[in-house]
Structure formats: C-alpha cells, structure tokens
Write a protein that holds these residues in place. Structure first.
Motif, PDB file in Angstrom:
ATOM      1  N   GLN A  13       1.518 -38.348 -16.521  1.00 15.68           N
ATOM      2  CA  GLN A  13       1.978 -37.170 -17.250  1.00 15.68           C
ATOM      3  C   GLN A  13       3.272 -37.445 -18.011  1.00 15.68           C
ATOM      4  OE1 GLN A  13       2.132 -34.334 -13.981  1.00 15.68           O
ATOM      5  NE2 GLN A  13       0.129 -33.501 -14.556  1.00 15.68           N
ATOM      6  N   THR A  14       4.255 -38.059 -17.336  1.00 14.23           N
ATOM      7  CA  THR A  14       5.554 -38.288 -17.970  1.00 14.23           C
ATOM      8  C   THR A  14       5.667 -39.674 -18.604  1.00 14.23           C
ATOM      9  OG1 THR A  14       6.540 -39.191 -15.950  1.00 14.23           O
ATOM     10  CG2 THR A  14       6.611 -36.798 -16.235  1.00 14.23           C
ATOM     11  N   LYS A  15       4.767 -40.598 -18.228  1.00 11.20           N
ATOM     12  CA  LYS A  15       4.796 -41.988 -18.685  1.00 11.20           C
ATOM     13  C   LYS A  15       5.997 -42.766 -18.120  1.00 11.20           C
ATOM     14  CE  LYS A  15       1.230 -40.959 -21.139  1.00 11.20           C
ATOM     15  NZ  LYS A  15      -0.124 -41.325 -20.653  1.00 11.20           N
ATOM     16  N   ASP A  16       6.717 -42.162 -17.180  1.00  6.84           N
ATOM     17  CA  ASP A  16       7.851 -42.837 -16.558  1.00  6.84           C
ATOM     18  C   ASP A  16       7.384 -43.686 -15.382  1.00  6.84           C
ATOM     19  OD1 ASP A  16       9.687 -41.655 -18.288  1.00  6.84           O
ATOM     20  OD2 ASP A  16       9.912 -39.883 -17.001  1.00  6.84           O
ATOM     21  N   LEU A  17       8.267 -44.573 -14.931  1.00  5.64           N
ATOM     22  CA  LEU A  17       7.945 -45.430 -13.796  1.00  5.64           C
ATOM     23  C   LEU A  17       7.671 -44.594 -12.549  1.00  5.64           C
ATOM     24  CD1 LEU A  17       7.897 -48.349 -12.501  1.00  5.64           C
ATOM     25  CD2 LEU A  17      10.271 -47.901 -11.885  1.00  5.64           C
ATOM     26  N   ALA A  18       6.589 -44.903 -11.860  1.00  8.34           N
ATOM     27  CA  ALA A  18       6.278 -44.257 -10.587  1.00  8.34           C
ATOM     28  C   ALA A  18       6.510 -45.222  -9.428  1.00  8.34           C
ATOM     29  CB  ALA A  18       4.833 -43.760 -10.586  1.00  8.34           C
ATOM     30  N   PHE A  19       6.024 -46.455  -9.605  1.00  5.28           N
ATOM     31  CA  PHE A  19       6.131 -47.445  -8.529  1.00  5.28           C
ATOM     32  C   PHE A  19       6.090 -48.836  -9.145  1.00  5.28           C
ATOM     33  CE2 PHE A  19       4.757 -50.172  -5.092  1.00  5.28           C
ATOM     34  CZ  PHE A  19       5.384 -49.644  -3.979  1.00  5.28           C
ATOM     35  N   LYS A  20       6.928 -49.744  -8.618  1.00  3.87           N
ATOM     36  CA  LYS A  20       6.950 -51.110  -9.141  1.00  3.87           C
ATOM     37  C   LYS A  20       7.263 -52.099  -8.032  1.00  3.87           C
ATOM     38  CE  LYS A  20      10.402 -52.748 -11.711  1.00  3.87           C
ATOM     39  NZ  LYS A  20      11.290 -53.009 -12.890  1.00  3.87           N
ATOM     40  N   VAL A  21       6.588 -53.232  -8.082  1.00  2.99           N
ATOM     41  CA  VAL A  21       6.906 -54.378  -7.243  1.00  2.99           C
ATOM     42  C   VAL A  21       7.204 -55.536  -8.182  1.00  2.99           C
ATOM     43  CG1 VAL A  21       6.101 -56.012  -5.511  1.00  2.99           C
ATOM     44  CG2 VAL A  21       5.452 -53.601  -5.340  1.00  2.99           C
ATOM     45  N   PHE A  22       8.374 -56.152  -8.027  1.00  2.00           N
ATOM     46  CA  PHE A  22       8.828 -57.196  -8.942  1.00  2.00           C
ATOM     47  C   PHE A  22       9.324 -58.387  -8.137  1.00  2.00           C
ATOM     48  CE2 PHE A  22      12.621 -58.883 -11.322  1.00  2.00           C
ATOM     49  CZ  PHE A  22      11.901 -59.576 -12.290  1.00  2.00           C
ATOM     50  N   GLU A  23       8.733 -59.555  -8.371  1.00  2.00           N
ATOM     51  CA  GLU A  23       9.172 -60.775  -7.701  1.00  2.00           C
ATOM     52  C   GLU A  23      10.208 -61.472  -8.587  1.00  2.00           C
ATOM     53  OE1 GLU A  23       5.870 -63.216  -6.678  1.00  2.00           O
ATOM     54  OE2 GLU A  23       4.646 -61.528  -5.970  1.00  2.00           O
TER      55      GLU A  23
END
Length: 292
Positions: A13-23
């Motif tokens: 809906q907002t196109k914003d970050l919801a969840f992220k995993v970054f190595e």
C-alpha cells in the motif's frame, strides 16, 4: 554467480520497507549515524570494534547481537573485518507493543534505558539465531499462500530466543556494584517508572533517594552509561513514541499527560531526543495502530 545478499519486502500500500534481511561484509553501511523509522537488529559474525548509541560507547566482539528501536541513532566503528546480518522491520509489519504478551521483547531487546543495546553470544547461540534468519530468507523468496503469517511466526521465534539470551546475561562491560549500590539503583529505576510523567528533574530523584544530585548522576553514568537527565528524557521519549503510534491523541494531549504544559516545548524536546518531530514520527511509523 554472485549469491544474493539482500532480501526485501515492501508494504504494497505505502511502497515503504516492511522487512529486510541484509548480509554485510564491511562497515560502509554503518560508519555514519543511522536513524531509521523501523527496528534494526545486527548479528555480528566476524569483527570487533566500538558501537555508539544513546550518547554512550560500547565495545563489541564477534558474535554480538545489537538491537535498535525505531529512530534510535547508532554508528559502528569496527577495527578491521566486519561481517554479519542486518534485519529491519517496520512497526506496521510487526508491532512489538501490540504483541508484547506473545514475544515480550519490548523492554528487553528494545526500549530498555538501563542496559546496553548489545550482548555477546556464544558461537552455538549465534548459529541458532542465524538458522531462523535462514528460514526467513527462504520464505522471502517464495511469495505464496500465507507468506506474511509464516514470516511473522519466524520473526517471533527469533525475538523470543534473542530475548531469552539477553535475560540470561549481564549487560556488556557491566562493572561490579558496590554492596549498597544495587538497592539505590533499583530504587531509582522504580522511582523513574512511578514519577517520570510528572517529575522531569534529576534533583527530584536525588532528593527522593536522599543522595546528592552529583553522586546520583555519577552512579547513573557509571552503571547506565548516561546522565540521570538523559535517563529521564529517554523514558519520556519511549512513552511519547508509544502514545503517538498506538493512539489518536492530539500531540497537545500527549504532551500534557507527560508533564509538559507547552505543546511546542514538548515538540522541541521530542525532536531533540528522537531526531524527528512528533508529526513526522506519526507519518513515517504509524498512527492510532492500537485503536484499529
């Protein structure tokens, strides 16, 4: 073929970050102050160095777990190699306030003004948390039925396990209390919890505990890594954030309930301590989520 190092989900809906995993495999992402409108968790698998957070400094080694609340500024200065995993999640994806009874990480991993935002883990404990992260990464690549529900379930498992590990440990770099200090500090914490809405001055708590302001402030800086005034301010900000996120109360009312007669003074106080205005906090984090 290069292995995928970043896994991201956005709010449709907002196109914003919801969840992220970054190595990550260097310090480029962390060597300047970061302030985000989502929760951040770092699992440092290799490296050592210095963490700056909440106007305090902490030393860390490999197998460190670091947890930062929404809009909590931090910067990391590793000495050499720096590798690990970063997890971000927005309160709209998972609200630690609304799920407190299920997960109980609020006040343990996040929003604890009395303990450092990091702990050192054993290698097996780190492997246990990384195994949950691996399941999250697999699920993020499979947008199938009930993906959100399963990801939240894995996140809950991660937060519960991490909370248990932190509860089992003493704070990093904790100094030995003298025999009479634990009672004073416990009394101080109880007093702040009881009176922070109406009593904002360090002198009030010193008088309540029958100790000089200078001596109490010295204890606070020694054991909590911040001044007594900073402790009180952080407690007010935590409650203000909770009210801004969970309720639809006007900022003026929240200010009044937290002991501020002037709404504009409260807004300046909030921005000075949270890096953003109350209005922007609501815009980027959420509004009246506890009333939905």
């Amino acid at each position: 073929m290069t292995a995928q190092t970043e896994f991201t989900l956005t709010n449709p809906q907002t196109k914003d970050l919801a969840f992220k995993v970054f190595e990550f495999d260097d310090e480029k992402y962390f060597n300047r102050q970061r302030v985000y409108n989502y929760y951040s968790i770092l699992l440092v698998t290799e490296g050592k160095g210095k963490l700056e957070a909440d106007f305090s400094e902490y030393q860390f080694l490999e197998n460190a777990l670091m947890c930062f609340s929404v809009y909590q500024p931090f910067v990391i200065h590793p000495e050499d190699v720096f590798k690990g995993v970063l997890i971000n999640f927005h309160p709209d994806f998972f609200c630690i306030h609304k799920h407190q009874q299920e997960v109980a990480c609020n006040g343990v991993l996040f929003n604890n003004i009395y303990e450092p935002p990091l702990i050192q883990l054993g290698s097996l404990e780190m492997d246990e948390l990384l195994s949950v992260v691996a399941k999250l990464k697999i699920e993020m690549q499979n947008p199938v039925l009930a993906q959100y529900e399963l990801m939240v379930a894995y996140l809950k498992i991660f937060l519960i396990n991490a909370s248990r590990l932190k509860i089992q440990r003493q704070p990093v770099n904790e100094q030995k209390y003298e025999q009479d200090e634990p009672f004073i500090l416990k009394t101080l914490k109880d007093a702040i919890e009881e009176h922070y809405r109406t009593k904002h001055s360090a002198g009030y708590y010193a008088q309540l505990l029958n100790i000089t302001t200078k001596a109490l402030n010295r204890l606070s800086k020694t054991h909590f890594k911040r001044t007594l005034t900073a402790l009180i301010a952080e407690r007010l900000i935590i409650e203000a954030k909770r009210e801004l996120y969970l309720t639809s109360k006007p900022v003026k009312r929240i200010a009044y309930e937290l002991g501020f007669e002037d709404e504009f003074y409260f807004s300046r106080f909030f921005k000075n301590n949270a890096e953003v205005s109350p209005q922007l906090y609501r815009t980027t984090v959420g509004f009246a989520k506890g009333e939905l």
